[in-house]
Design a protein around this motif. Structure first.
Motif, mmCIF file in Angstrom:
data_model
loop_
_atom_site.group_PDB
_atom_site.id
_atom_site.type_symbol
_atom_site.label_atom_id
_atom_site.label_comp_id
_atom_site.label_asym_id
_atom_site.label_seq_id
_atom_site.Cartn_x
_atom_site.Cartn_y
_atom_site.Cartn_z
ATOM 1 N N THR A 15 0.838 -1.193 0.000
ATOM 2 C CA THR A 15 0.000 0.000 0.000
ATOM 3 C C THR A 15 0.875 1.246 0.000
ATOM 4 O O THR A 15 2.088 1.176 0.204
ATOM 5 N N ILE A 16 0.229 2.385 -0.189
ATOM 6 C CA ILE A 16 0.956 3.650 -0.113
ATOM 7 C C ILE A 16 1.579 3.798 1.270
ATOM 8 O O ILE A 16 2.738 4.196 1.399
ATOM 9 N N LEU A 17 0.837 3.453 2.316
ATOM 10 C CA LEU A 17 1.363 3.570 3.677
ATOM 11 C C LEU A 17 2.600 2.694 3.853
ATOM 12 O O LEU A 17 3.581 3.118 4.469
ATOM 13 N N ASP A 18 2.583 1.483 3.305
ATOM 14 C CA ASP A 18 3.768 0.610 3.374
ATOM 15 C C ASP A 18 4.969 1.287 2.720
ATOM 16 O O ASP A 18 6.087 1.252 3.253
ATOM 17 N N ASP A 22 8.542 2.486 4.322
ATOM 18 C CA ASP A 22 9.851 2.067 3.791
ATOM 19 C C ASP A 22 10.819 3.246 3.733
ATOM 20 O O ASP A 22 12.027 3.068 3.905
ATOM 21 N N TYR A 23 10.297 4.430 3.464
ATOM 22 C CA TYR A 23 11.125 5.636 3.347
ATOM 23 C C TYR A 23 11.130 6.466 4.640
ATOM 24 O O TYR A 23 11.641 7.595 4.649
ATOM 25 N N ASN A 24 10.544 5.919 5.712
ATOM 26 C CA ASN A 24 10.462 6.619 7.001
ATOM 27 C C ASN A 24 9.811 7.995 6.876
ATOM 28 O O ASN A 24 10.283 8.972 7.445
ATOM 29 N N VAL A 30 3.254 14.488 3.908
ATOM 30 C CA VAL A 30 3.542 14.295 2.486
ATOM 31 C C VAL A 30 2.260 14.342 1.667
ATOM 32 O O VAL A 30 1.160 14.188 2.203
ATOM 33 N N VAL A 31 2.443 14.548 0.373
ATOM 34 C CA VAL A 31 1.369 14.396 -0.605
ATOM 35 C C VAL A 31 1.855 13.328 -1.573
ATOM 36 O O VAL A 31 3.015 13.326 -1.984
ATOM 37 N N VAL A 32 0.981 12.390 -1.905
ATOM 38 C CA VAL A 32 1.343 11.317 -2.827
ATOM 39 C C VAL A 32 0.510 11.464 -4.096
ATOM 40 O O VAL A 32 -0.712 11.581 -4.043
ATOM 41 N N GLU A 33 1.220 11.434 -5.216
ATOM 42 C CA GLU A 33 0.588 11.507 -6.527
ATOM 43 C C GLU A 33 0.901 10.206 -7.254
ATOM 44 O O GLU A 33 2.046 9.771 -7.287
ATOM 45 N N ILE A 34 -0.125 9.564 -7.787
ATOM 46 C CA ILE A 34 0.060 8.325 -8.542
ATOM 47 C C ILE A 34 -0.529 8.530 -9.929
ATOM 48 O O ILE A 34 -1.703 8.879 -10.058
#
Length: 64
Positions: A15-18, A22-24, A30-34
């Motif tokens: 998932t995005i949370l995983d 991974d990147y701490n 943050v903002v995540v764009e997919i």
């Protein structure tokens, strides 16, 4: 899968949370764009990444 322009190894059921873990990175900073679409942070725990996703993670940095 690409993260911020860099190819990384795809892992199924991630998932995005995983990925953020991974990147701490804190999901609230943050903002995540997919694939050029911003994902709401309420979906980070349930949104499962796909092999050909292009992911951009933008971090907020405070200053003063």
């Amino acid at each position: 899968m690409k993260v911020n322009g860099k190819e990384i190894e795809f892992q199924s059921d991630k998932t995005i949370l995983d990925l953020l873990n991974d990147y701490n990175l804190n999901k609230d900073r943050v903002v995540v764009e997919i694939n050029l679409e911003i994902v709401e942070n309420e979906k980070y725990e349930t949104y499962v990444l796909k092999e050909h996703d292009a992911i951009e993670i933008i971090s907020f940095i405070g200053g003063g």
